[in-house]
Design an enzyme around this catalytic site. Sequence first.
Site, PDB file in Angstrom:
ATOM      1  N   ARG A 286       2.008   1.148   5.113  1.00 47.76           N
ATOM      2  CA  ARG A 286       2.948   1.936   4.175  1.00 47.76           C
ATOM      3  C   ARG A 286       2.359   3.100   3.738  1.00 47.76           C
ATOM      4  O   ARG A 286       2.820   4.059   3.271  1.00 47.76           O
ATOM      5  CB  ARG A 286       3.367   0.843   3.057  1.00 47.76           C
ATOM      6  CG  ARG A 286       4.390   0.161   3.723  1.00 47.76           C
ATOM      7  CD  ARG A 286       4.772  -1.269   2.685  1.00 47.76           C
ATOM      8  NE  ARG A 286       5.827  -2.169   3.294  1.00 47.76           N
ATOM      9  CZ  ARG A 286       6.009  -3.230   2.915  1.00 47.76           C
ATOM     10  NH1 ARG A 286       5.226  -3.986   2.128  1.00 47.76           N
ATOM     11  NH2 ARG A 286       7.091  -4.009   3.403  1.00 47.76           N
TER      12      ARG A 286
ATOM     13  N   TYR B 224      11.923   2.612   7.213  1.00 45.33           N
ATOM     14  CA  TYR B 224      10.932   1.882   8.254  1.00 45.33           C
ATOM     15  C   TYR B 224       9.617   1.477   7.503  1.00 45.33           C
ATOM     16  O   TYR B 224       9.437   2.099   6.396  1.00 45.33           O
ATOM     17  CB  TYR B 224      10.845   2.486   9.422  1.00 45.33           C
ATOM     18  CG  TYR B 224      10.157   3.697   9.851  1.00 45.33           C
ATOM     19  CD1 TYR B 224       9.538   4.514   8.640  1.00 45.33           C
ATOM     20  CD2 TYR B 224      10.075   4.512  11.086  1.00 45.33           C
ATOM     21  CE1 TYR B 224       9.020   5.855   8.852  1.00 45.33           C
ATOM     22  CE2 TYR B 224       9.647   5.560  11.205  1.00 45.33           C
ATOM     23  CZ  TYR B 224       8.913   6.269  10.109  1.00 45.33           C
ATOM     24  OH  TYR B 224       8.513   7.693  10.488  1.00 45.33           O
ATOM     25  N   GLU B 225       9.160   0.545   8.188  1.00 48.94           N
ATOM     26  CA  GLU B 225       7.918  -0.097   7.386  1.00 48.94           C
ATOM     27  C   GLU B 225       8.430  -0.719   5.961  1.00 48.94           C
ATOM     28  O   GLU B 225       7.291  -0.754   5.188  1.00 48.94           O
ATOM     29  CB  GLU B 225       6.797   0.675   7.435  1.00 48.94           C
ATOM     30  CG  GLU B 225       6.180   0.988   9.134  1.00 48.94           C
ATOM     31  CD  GLU B 225       4.972   1.378   9.036  1.00 48.94           C
ATOM     32  OE1 GLU B 225       3.898   1.112   8.396  1.00 48.94           O
ATOM     33  OE2 GLU B 225       4.821   2.120  10.173  1.00 48.94           O
ATOM     34  N   GLY B 226       9.453  -1.124   5.890  1.00 43.75           N
ATOM     35  CA  GLY B 226       9.814  -1.607   4.496  1.00 43.75           C
ATOM     36  C   GLY B 226      10.788  -0.429   3.462  1.00 43.75           C
ATOM     37  O   GLY B 226      10.236   0.607   3.223  1.00 43.75           O
TER      38      GLY B 226
END
Length: 387
Positions: free
Chosen positions: A242, A361-363
């Site tokens: 992140r 993306y990635e959370g």
Amino acid sequence: MFTLSEEQLAVRDAARSFAQQELRPGVVDRDREMQHPTELVKKMGQLGFMGMTTDPAWEGGGMDFLSYVLALEEIAAVDASAAVIMSVNNSLVCWGLQKYGSEELKEKYLRKLAPGHWIGAFCLSEPEAGSDATHQRTTATPQGDSYLLNGTKNWITNGATSDVHLVIAQSDPAKAHRGINAFVVESSWPGVEIGSKEDKMGIRSSDTTSITYTNVKVPKENLLGTDGLGFRLAMETLAGGRIGIAAQALGIAKGAYERSLAYAKQREAFGKPIAKHQAIGFKLADMVTEIEAARLLVYQAAQLKDHGHDYQLAGSMAKRYAADIAMKHTTEAVQIHGGYGYVREYEVERMMRDAKITQIYEGTSEIQQLVIARNIIKGQLYPPVLI
């Protein structure tokens, strides 16, 4: 306050030079045609950008995380697609292999991934398991000296071009998330089927696919870490990843600001450059102020990671804020350019499209809010600024 070392400045300047001289020519065409920057990614590997924080023992750069963030910011300011290819290989694949891989796995895979000879993909998301990663339907069933891997992964960056997949799968449903494991899988193995490339709104020259695994035999030695460690590995990997996506968002915003400032200083209306009109000047002022605030959050998260502090909260704060700033100010960049902002050759319309994915993306941004809220409610205070 961040005082960058000579080494960090050299890394930043090398990335900036590569981005401007090598990536920028052709970036508009690659986006239009969904053309993967294969040869440029090879050059990124030769320059050391594909395994920057990996130990030199495994052909990596051995650099600190802040240096990696500095390089990623410069790459993303020109080509967000190249930046996400770089980010996945560094943050999601090389990092996990270095921390949890056996010496044999490092020798076999990390030595090829870190210098960019091979490219990696991180396979967590599924058609029905995105933000809720605890419910993995992909299974890895023990069978003799192997695991039998079955399932489908979705939204996989580097899906079509990767040589190695880091796959998260359920081995013991009775244990829920404690039964999840992580495996190193080669894309050439029988039973691995790569789906067609997604026709995306943004980051179009990076390849995103689904991947289906049908009775893929994975040797037990390709298990990463110990049995049942897969979910923890995935969450730890994403926490660092992140920060990389936050750096990508920061770079996109930076690129949009730089183009907007240059345009506003040369474009004239009502007898003077539009930058001297208060309406545009105030937009530029907000852009540079909020981008600098995002930069401080991103750099601090990277430095906390470098110093061995808990960086989960800092990383989520950095990603949430930087992604929102990227979306906000790429939109403003299009507005500053007026009609020219709506056409491809001025680049800011691409940046606006690229920025959106950093909120997903990635959370997602909503997941980052959840992480931040849970941390502060349970009393975790933000660590002091490291100078």
